[in-house]
Design a protein around this motif. Structure first.
Motif, PDB file in Angstrom:
ATOM      1  N   MET A   1       0.849  -1.168   0.000  1.00  0.00           N
ATOM      2  CA  MET A   1       0.000   0.000   0.000  1.00  0.00           C
ATOM      3  C   MET A   1       0.899   1.237   0.000  1.00  0.00           C
ATOM      4  O   MET A   1       1.730   1.401   0.884  1.00  0.00           O
ATOM      5  CB  MET A   1      -0.887  -0.043   1.257  1.00  0.00           C
ATOM      6  N   ASN A   2       0.711   2.078  -0.999  1.00  0.00           N
ATOM      7  CA  ASN A   2       1.537   3.285  -1.051  1.00  0.00           C
ATOM      8  C   ASN A   2       0.875   4.412  -0.240  1.00  0.00           C
ATOM      9  O   ASN A   2      -0.244   4.275   0.256  1.00  0.00           O
ATOM     10  CB  ASN A   2       1.818   3.701  -2.490  1.00  0.00           C
ATOM     11  N   ILE A   3       1.560   5.522  -0.131  1.00  0.00           N
ATOM     12  CA  ILE A   3       1.094   6.635   0.705  1.00  0.00           C
ATOM     13  C   ILE A   3      -0.247   7.186   0.210  1.00  0.00           C
ATOM     14  O   ILE A   3      -1.132   7.490   1.015  1.00  0.00           O
ATOM     15  CB  ILE A   3       2.161   7.745   0.770  1.00  0.00           C
ATOM     16  N   GLU A   4      -0.404   7.275  -1.086  1.00  0.00           N
ATOM     17  CA  GLU A   4      -1.658   7.779  -1.649  1.00  0.00           C
ATOM     18  C   GLU A   4      -2.825   6.850  -1.307  1.00  0.00           C
ATOM     19  O   GLU A   4      -3.909   7.308  -0.947  1.00  0.00           O
ATOM     20  CB  GLU A   4      -1.519   7.929  -3.161  1.00  0.00           C
ATOM     21  N   GLN A   5      -2.607   5.543  -1.416  1.00  0.00           N
ATOM     22  CA  GLN A   5      -3.644   4.575  -1.074  1.00  0.00           C
ATOM     23  C   GLN A   5      -3.985   4.643   0.413  1.00  0.00           C
ATOM     24  O   GLN A   5      -5.155   4.544   0.792  1.00  0.00           O
ATOM     25  CB  GLN A   5      -3.192   3.160  -1.442  1.00  0.00           C
ATOM     26  N   GLU A   6      -2.967   4.800   1.245  1.00  0.00           N
ATOM     27  CA  GLU A   6      -3.186   4.918   2.689  1.00  0.00           C
ATOM     28  C   GLU A   6      -4.050   6.130   3.001  1.00  0.00           C
ATOM     29  O   GLU A   6      -4.990   6.038   3.802  1.00  0.00           O
ATOM     30  CB  GLU A   6      -1.859   5.051   3.435  1.00  0.00           C
ATOM     31  N   LEU A   7      -3.736   7.253   2.396  1.00  0.00           N
ATOM     32  CA  LEU A   7      -4.495   8.480   2.639  1.00  0.00           C
ATOM     33  C   LEU A   7      -5.944   8.312   2.205  1.00  0.00           C
ATOM     34  O   LEU A   7      -6.871   8.694   2.929  1.00  0.00           O
ATOM     35  CB  LEU A   7      -3.846   9.656   1.911  1.00  0.00           C
ATOM     36  N   LYS A   8      -6.162   7.718   1.022  1.00  0.00           N
ATOM     37  CA  LYS A   8      -7.507   7.473   0.523  1.00  0.00           C
ATOM     38  C   LYS A   8      -8.292   6.587   1.487  1.00  0.00           C
ATOM     39  O   LYS A   8      -9.457   6.854   1.782  1.00  0.00           O
ATOM     40  CB  LYS A   8      -7.441   6.789  -0.845  1.00  0.00           C
ATOM     41  N   LEU A   9      -7.644   5.533   1.961  1.00  0.00           N
ATOM     42  CA  LEU A   9      -8.295   4.618   2.886  1.00  0.00           C
ATOM     43  C   LEU A   9      -8.651   5.324   4.186  1.00  0.00           C
ATOM     44  O   LEU A   9      -9.757   5.181   4.697  1.00  0.00           O
ATOM     45  CB  LEU A   9      -7.403   3.401   3.164  1.00  0.00           C
ATOM     46  N   ARG A  10      -7.739   6.106   4.718  1.00  0.00           N
ATOM     47  CA  ARG A  10      -8.006   6.845   5.959  1.00  0.00           C
ATOM     48  C   ARG A  10      -9.208   7.783   5.792  1.00  0.00           C
ATOM     49  O   ARG A  10     -10.067   7.867   6.666  1.00  0.00           O
ATOM     50  CB  ARG A  10      -6.775   7.639   6.389  1.00  0.00           C
TER      51      ARG A  10
END
Length: 90
Positions: A1-10
Motif C-alpha cells: 500500500m503506497n502513501i496515496e492509497q493509505e491516505l484514501k483509505l483513511r
C-alpha cells in the motif's frame, strides 16, 4: 500500500466510522494453519473471528471484527500483515 492509497483509505474510513468503532476485516487465505496462526497473531483476543473453507477446501475466508480506535490503527493493522504470503485483503 503506497502513501496515496493509505491516505484514501483513511479518508474513507473516517467518513464511514466514528471512532472507536467495530471494524470488519475480511481476508482470503490459502488453507494453511501456520498462515492462519500468523494472521490471527496480529489481532487481540477480544476480536471476533469467523472462518469458512472454500468449496474445494483449498482456501478459507476469514472475517475478523475488532474494536478499532482510529483509521490510523486500521491502516497500521493492514500494513502489519502484508508479509503473509497468499493473503488477500477484501
Amino acid at each position: 500500500m503506497n502513501i496515496e492509497q493509505e491516505l484514501k483509505l483513511r479518508i474513507q474510513l473516517d467518513k464511514m466510522h466514528k471512532w472507536p468503532d467495530v471494524y470488519m476485516f475480511k481476508f482470503v487465505l490459502p488453507k494453511d494453519d501456520d498462515k492462519l496462526a500468523s494472521l490471527l497473531s496480529h489481532f487481540t483476543d477480544k476480536a471476533e473471528i469467523t472462518t469458512r473453507d472454500s468449496a474445494k477446501g483449498n482456501y478459507m475466508s476469514i472475517t475478523i471484527r475488532e474494536v478499532m480506535f482510529s483509521s490510523d490503527a486500521v491502516v497500521e493493522r493492514y500494513k502489519s500483515i502484508t508479509d503473509i504470503e497468499g493473503l488477500l485483503s477484501l
